[in-house]
Scaffold this motif. Structure first.
Motif, PDB file in Angstrom:
ATOM      1  N   MET A   1     -18.203  36.226 -16.626  1.00  0.00           N
ATOM      2  CA  MET A   1     -17.156  36.087 -15.621  1.00  0.00           C
ATOM      3  C   MET A   1     -17.795  35.851 -14.252  1.00  0.00           C
ATOM      4  O   MET A   1     -18.774  36.504 -13.908  1.00  0.00           O
ATOM      5  CB  MET A   1     -16.299  37.358 -15.582  1.00  0.00           C
ATOM      6  CG  MET A   1     -15.072  37.258 -14.694  1.00  0.00           C
ATOM      7  SD  MET A   1     -14.084  38.768 -14.732  1.00  0.00           S
ATOM      8  CE  MET A   1     -13.677  38.860 -16.477  1.00  0.00           C
ATOM      9  N   LEU A   2     -17.235  34.911 -13.496  1.00  0.00           N
ATOM     10  CA  LEU A   2     -17.707  34.654 -12.139  1.00  0.00           C
ATOM     11  C   LEU A   2     -16.860  35.441 -11.154  1.00  0.00           C
ATOM     12  O   LEU A   2     -15.632  35.386 -11.201  1.00  0.00           O
ATOM     13  CB  LEU A   2     -17.625  33.157 -11.819  1.00  0.00           C
ATOM     14  CG  LEU A   2     -17.932  32.760 -10.363  1.00  0.00           C
ATOM     15  CD1 LEU A   2     -19.372  33.110 -10.002  1.00  0.00           C
ATOM     16  CD2 LEU A   2     -17.663  31.276 -10.136  1.00  0.00           C
ATOM     17  N   VAL A   3     -17.533  36.162 -10.244  1.00  0.00           N
ATOM     18  CA  VAL A   3     -16.862  36.898  -9.178  1.00  0.00           C
ATOM     19  C   VAL A   3     -17.346  36.337  -7.854  1.00  0.00           C
ATOM     20  O   VAL A   3     -18.530  36.468  -7.510  1.00  0.00           O
ATOM     21  CB  VAL A   3     -17.153  38.406  -9.255  1.00  0.00           C
ATOM     22  CG1 VAL A   3     -16.418  39.148  -8.143  1.00  0.00           C
ATOM     23  CG2 VAL A   3     -16.777  38.969 -10.619  1.00  0.00           C
ATOM     24  N   THR A   4     -16.459  35.681  -7.104  1.00  0.00           N
ATOM     25  CA  THR A   4     -16.829  35.204  -5.773  1.00  0.00           C
ATOM     26  C   THR A   4     -16.539  36.307  -4.757  1.00  0.00           C
ATOM     27  O   THR A   4     -15.720  37.181  -4.989  1.00  0.00           O
ATOM     28  CB  THR A   4     -16.057  33.934  -5.390  1.00  0.00           C
ATOM     29  OG1 THR A   4     -14.697  34.272  -5.096  1.00  0.00           O
ATOM     30  CG2 THR A   4     -16.091  32.901  -6.518  1.00  0.00           C
ATOM     31  N   GLY A   5     -17.250  36.250  -3.639  1.00  0.00           N
ATOM     32  CA  GLY A   5     -17.104  37.335  -2.672  1.00  0.00           C
ATOM     33  C   GLY A   5     -17.563  38.656  -3.256  1.00  0.00           C
ATOM     34  O   GLY A   5     -17.028  39.724  -2.932  1.00  0.00           O
ATOM     35  N   ASP A  57     -21.478  28.105 -14.478  1.00  0.00           N
ATOM     36  CA  ASP A  57     -22.255  27.815 -15.685  1.00  0.00           C
ATOM     37  C   ASP A  57     -22.261  29.019 -16.632  1.00  0.00           C
ATOM     38  O   ASP A  57     -22.725  30.101 -16.283  1.00  0.00           O
ATOM     39  CB  ASP A  57     -23.694  27.454 -15.304  1.00  0.00           C
ATOM     40  CG  ASP A  57     -24.516  27.029 -16.509  1.00  0.00           C
ATOM     41  OD1 ASP A  57     -23.950  26.425 -17.432  1.00  0.00           O
ATOM     42  OD2 ASP A  57     -25.729  27.329 -16.523  1.00  0.00           O
ATOM     43  N   GLY A  58     -21.682  28.822 -17.813  1.00  0.00           N
ATOM     44  CA  GLY A  58     -21.723  29.855 -18.834  1.00  0.00           C
ATOM     45  C   GLY A  58     -20.679  30.947 -18.717  1.00  0.00           C
ATOM     46  O   GLY A  58     -20.713  31.905 -19.495  1.00  0.00           O
ATOM     47  N   VAL A  59     -19.729  30.842 -17.788  1.00  0.00           N
ATOM     48  CA  VAL A  59     -18.712  31.892 -17.644  1.00  0.00           C
ATOM     49  C   VAL A  59     -17.405  31.435 -18.291  1.00  0.00           C
ATOM     50  O   VAL A  59     -17.185  30.249 -18.520  1.00  0.00           O
ATOM     51  CB  VAL A  59     -18.473  32.274 -16.160  1.00  0.00           C
ATOM     52  CG1 VAL A  59     -19.791  32.582 -15.463  1.00  0.00           C
ATOM     53  CG2 VAL A  59     -17.735  31.168 -15.412  1.00  0.00           C
ATOM     54  N   ASP A  60     -16.532  32.412 -18.574  1.00  0.00           N
ATOM     55  CA  ASP A  60     -15.273  32.086 -19.251  1.00  0.00           C
ATOM     56  C   ASP A  60     -14.044  32.429 -18.419  1.00  0.00           C
ATOM     57  O   ASP A  60     -12.909  32.208 -18.864  1.00  0.00           O
ATOM     58  CB  ASP A  60     -15.197  32.797 -20.603  1.00  0.00           C
ATOM     59  CG  ASP A  60     -15.279  34.315 -20.477  1.00  0.00           C
ATOM     60  OD1 ASP A  60     -15.413  34.815 -19.342  1.00  0.00           O
ATOM     61  OD2 ASP A  60     -15.213  34.986 -21.516  1.00  0.00           O
ATOM     62  N   ALA A  61     -14.232  32.987 -17.221  1.00  0.00           N
ATOM     63  CA  ALA A  61     -13.109  33.331 -16.347  1.00  0.00           C
ATOM     64  C   ALA A  61     -13.642  33.489 -14.930  1.00  0.00           C
ATOM     65  O   ALA A  61     -14.862  33.633 -14.725  1.00  0.00           O
ATOM     66  CB  ALA A  61     -12.423  34.616 -16.811  1.00  0.00           C
ATOM     67  N   ILE A  62     -12.741  33.471 -13.967  1.00  0.00           N
ATOM     68  CA  ILE A  62     -13.156  33.605 -12.570  1.00  0.00           C
ATOM     69  C   ILE A  62     -12.233  34.568 -11.833  1.00  0.00           C
ATOM     70  O   ILE A  62     -11.006  34.513 -11.996  1.00  0.00           O
ATOM     71  CB  ILE A  62     -13.193  32.223 -11.870  1.00  0.00           C
ATOM     72  CG1 ILE A  62     -13.593  32.381 -10.386  1.00  0.00           C
ATOM     73  CG2 ILE A  62     -11.875  31.488 -12.008  1.00  0.00           C
ATOM     74  CD1 ILE A  62     -13.844  31.036  -9.693  1.00  0.00           C
ATOM     75  N   GLY A  98     -13.206  23.699 -17.732  1.00  0.00           N
ATOM     76  CA  GLY A  98     -12.609  24.171 -18.969  1.00  0.00           C
ATOM     77  C   GLY A  98     -12.236  25.636 -18.991  1.00  0.00           C
ATOM     78  O   GLY A  98     -11.803  26.158 -20.026  1.00  0.00           O
ATOM     79  N   ILE A  99     -12.384  26.297 -17.862  1.00  0.00           N
ATOM     80  CA  ILE A  99     -11.988  27.708 -17.785  1.00  0.00           C
ATOM     81  C   ILE A  99     -10.466  27.786 -17.756  1.00  0.00           C
ATOM     82  O   ILE A  99      -9.803  26.991 -17.080  1.00  0.00           O
ATOM     83  CB  ILE A  99     -12.617  28.374 -16.555  1.00  0.00           C
ATOM     84  CG1 ILE A  99     -14.119  28.509 -16.773  1.00  0.00           C
ATOM     85  CG2 ILE A  99     -12.002  29.742 -16.264  1.00  0.00           C
ATOM     86  CD1 ILE A  99     -14.878  28.995 -15.572  1.00  0.00           C
ATOM     87  N   THR A 100      -9.901  28.723 -18.463  1.00  0.00           N
ATOM     88  CA  THR A 100      -8.451  28.772 -18.636  1.00  0.00           C
ATOM     89  C   THR A 100      -7.778  29.946 -17.931  1.00  0.00           C
ATOM     90  O   THR A 100      -6.556  30.018 -17.925  1.00  0.00           O
ATOM     91  CB  THR A 100      -8.090  28.842 -20.127  1.00  0.00           C
ATOM     92  OG1 THR A 100      -8.674  30.021 -20.705  1.00  0.00           O
ATOM     93  CG2 THR A 100      -8.602  27.608 -20.861  1.00  0.00           C
ATOM     94  N   ARG A 101      -8.563  30.863 -17.321  1.00  0.00           N
ATOM     95  CA  ARG A 101      -7.943  32.040 -16.711  1.00  0.00           C
ATOM     96  C   ARG A 101      -8.632  32.369 -15.395  1.00  0.00           C
ATOM     97  O   ARG A 101      -9.872  32.361 -15.310  1.00  0.00           O
ATOM     98  CB  ARG A 101      -8.013  33.249 -17.645  1.00  0.00           C
ATOM     99  CG  ARG A 101      -7.431  32.977 -19.034  1.00  0.00           C
ATOM    100  CD  ARG A 101      -7.433  34.210 -19.902  1.00  0.00           C
ATOM    101  NE  ARG A 101      -6.444  35.182 -19.451  1.00  0.00           N
ATOM    102  CZ  ARG A 101      -5.145  35.106 -19.741  1.00  0.00           C
ATOM    103  NH1 ARG A 101      -4.675  34.106 -20.451  1.00  0.00           N
ATOM    104  NH2 ARG A 101      -4.320  36.027 -19.306  1.00  0.00           N
ATOM    105  N   ALA A 102      -7.825  32.669 -14.371  1.00  0.00           N
ATOM    106  CA  ALA A 102      -8.375  33.002 -13.060  1.00  0.00           C
ATOM    107  C   ALA A 102      -7.482  34.013 -12.356  1.00  0.00           C
ATOM    108  O   ALA A 102      -6.263  34.049 -12.561  1.00  0.00           O
ATOM    109  CB  ALA A 102      -8.511  31.747 -12.193  1.00  0.00           C
TER     110      ALA A 102
END
Length: 282
Positions: A1-5, A57-62, A98-102
């Motif tokens: 999962m990508l976490v910005t901030g 790269d390599g994450v499935d959600a943000i 291609g990520i489907t959830r944010a």
């Protein structure tokens, strides 16, 4: 999962929660503080497409939390332009990857009350997601635009986006200080209706947003079910929001906000409630 901030107050709480649950996390930050509990740290601006692509790269959600969090922390152009660019870039790049959830961090400030130059009152109480906005500052406008970006991304790319309107967030020290302020000067909390949420609960809401939210574009309020003021809600509303139509009664310190959407969409209920002793008003 990508976490910005990810180096901010909420970002760190989200990383802590992901670490505790053995969920792989990538942190995107403007500068690396060196102590983030993330599997990978990407340094750069969330408004830079190349930086965001690297982070994705390599994450499935943000979980997108990067923002200038108040209108007085930069110029109006930097606040509005920077916040909305980062949200547009983060969501559109994620969708195209291609990520489907944010999840994106919105705010109670989107209502326009918190930073208004002249005191404003909500159209009715308790507030809900249908409440008319009264935006007069660049930060509130950026959050209104962020929510619209989320809707656009769902319509264009089919990526589920949940915008969570957070109230005042904090751990023990911040919450205890906030109670002191609401005790001595309760008028200071009137624009945000004395609402709050423990930072750990806010992190849990973010995780629920990327795991529980049904397909679509969603905007939800989350908050503790009671205020952070040591006075009965009805007394506070009589004093600081007189004349505003009330659609229900507010016994005790009940928060004047509808919380059902957060429960329905996220399955969220606040668990970390700050103890406050009720005092007589006046």
């Amino acid at each position: 999962m990508l976490v910005t901030g990810a180096a901010g107050l909420l970002g760190r709480a989200v990383l802590d929660l992901l670490s505790a649950r053995d969920v792989a996390a990538t942190a995107l930050v403007l500068s690396d503080p060196g102590d983030l509990p993330a599997d990978r740290v990407v340094v750069g601006d969330a408004g830079d497409p190349e930086v965001v692509r690297k982070g994705l790269d390599g994450v499935d959600a943000i979980v997108h939390l990067a923002a200038i969090p108040a209108p007085n922390l930069a110029t109006p152009v930097e606040v509005f332009g920077g916040n909305t660019r980062a949200t547009f870039v983060a969501l559109t790049e994620a969708a195209q990857a291609g990520i489907t959830r944010a999840v994106i961090a919105s705010s109670m400030s989107v209502l326009g009350l918190a930073w208004a130059q002249q005191p404003l009152r909500p159209a009715y109480l308790p507030i809900d997601e249908e409440l008319p906005l009264q935006v007069t500052d660049p930060y509130a406008l950026s959050k209104q635009t962020d929510e619209a970006i989320g809707t656009m991304v769902w319509r264009r790319y089919g990526m589920t986006v949940t915008a969570i309107r957070f109230p005042f967030l904090g751990g023990p020290e911040r919450l205890a200080h906030r109670v002191e302020l609401h005790t001595s000067t309760p008028e200071g909390g009137a624009a945000e209706l004395w609402t709050y949420l423990h930072t750990d609960d806010a992190a849990a809401a973010c995780l629920l947003g990327v795991t529980n939210a049904p397909p679509g574009s969603h905007v939800v309020f989350v908050a503790a079910p009671e205020t952070l003021a040591p006075y009965e809600t009805e007394a506070l509303l009589d004093e600081f929001h007189p004349g505003v139509p009330r659609r229900r009664r507010f016994p005790g310190r009940m928060v004047p906000m509808i919380l059902e959407a957060g429960e329905r969409v996220l399955g969220f209920k606040a668990e970390r409630l700050w103890p406050v002793e009720v005092l007589p008003r006046g």
